[in-house]
Enzyme design. Sequence first.
Site: not given
Ligand code: UD1
Length: 361
Positions: A206
Amino acid sequence: MKVVSVVGARPQLVKLAPIADAFAGTEHQHVIVHTGQHYDADLSDVFFTGLGIPQPDVHLGIGSGSHGVQTGHALAALDPVLAAERPDWVLVYGDTNSTLAATLSAVKQHLRVAHLEAGLRSFNRRMPEEHNRVLTDHAADLLLAPTEEAMRHLAGEGLAARSVLVGDVMVDVCLAVRDAVLAGGKPAALPEGIDPTEPYLVVTLHRAENTDDPERLAALVDALAGLPVPVALLAHPRLTARAEEHGVKLDRGSLRVGRPLPYAGMVAAVLGAAGLITDSGGLQKEAYLLGRPCTTLRPQTEWPETLDGDWNRLVPDPHELGAAPWAAVATRPAPPAPRGEPYGDGRAAREVVRVLTEAGR
Ligand code: UD1
């Protein structure tokens, strides 16, 4: 003493579980604020129910966005909450955008910040998590380090006076859940097409550096799909979204795709697996604690102790190894080397409460 824990993303909920439990047996007031960075039930709700964490007292619902937007939304939403609560400590966890936002909001209001999992470093300045952890450590008042190595990093950055070695709270939760899973005897809920009685591998992917560049993502998925054993790919929403965007098909070759699992389900899946392939920090350590070999699709790890005795192996690019050596690494058996206790003995959360109480006087 009043402590506000600020969490927002899946790995923070895992760390919150033993902390909330440790506070539950005390006279202290523990307030839980969820930023809403992770909003899918698979990444958030199931961790509260599965790990018995009290529901958040405040939910900010910030959602996704670019790093600046997400951090900024959380920062703006946290200001009035922390101003109203005025806790003795704001406790922040790990290295996400929610961690940095809570730290900034608190220090600007002259509230004391304690950083749980302080001192971890990849020394890769392109990782968003590295920015978050370095900035948080330098702004916080109390640095709760999980390992000796983390203590050394903090000392090297001039932060020794604010640092305390407490051990790793993830050991607390991982070992307790392992025991419950083994006692329950239920097989892991694996993606369709994986037979839990035959050898299989568990994969998660991820991190932005692996998912966001289309060529890199396609190359990693190719390497995983070409492995000679069935591979349970537990797909984070970021992976699913980027794969779709870049036209990378996930369900092919040896890959069987499933949704992210709740914590106990993940522990069961790892215990049943021949090995793990991941870019997650937490899972590298869980594989180590559970005694399964791990292959990490990154050039660095924040948990170098897992590399000892070949329990974890860093593979930045499987294609550089060639197909046969890559398959041999990914499917290697558990090494004979004994595992030490570099992450503590499973009582870190109580130590955190003790240190906060002492330092709060
Ligand atoms: C975040 C953390 C990372 C951690 C990870 C665990 C940061 C910079 N990154 O990364 O350190 O290892 O969480 O999971 O804070 N999305 C959904 N549903 C959700 C959440 C996210 O669909 O509930 C999708 C969205 O498209 C979003 C993407 O995932 O744009 C990324 O989510 P984001 O919270 O920005 O970062 P993670 O990749 O989850």
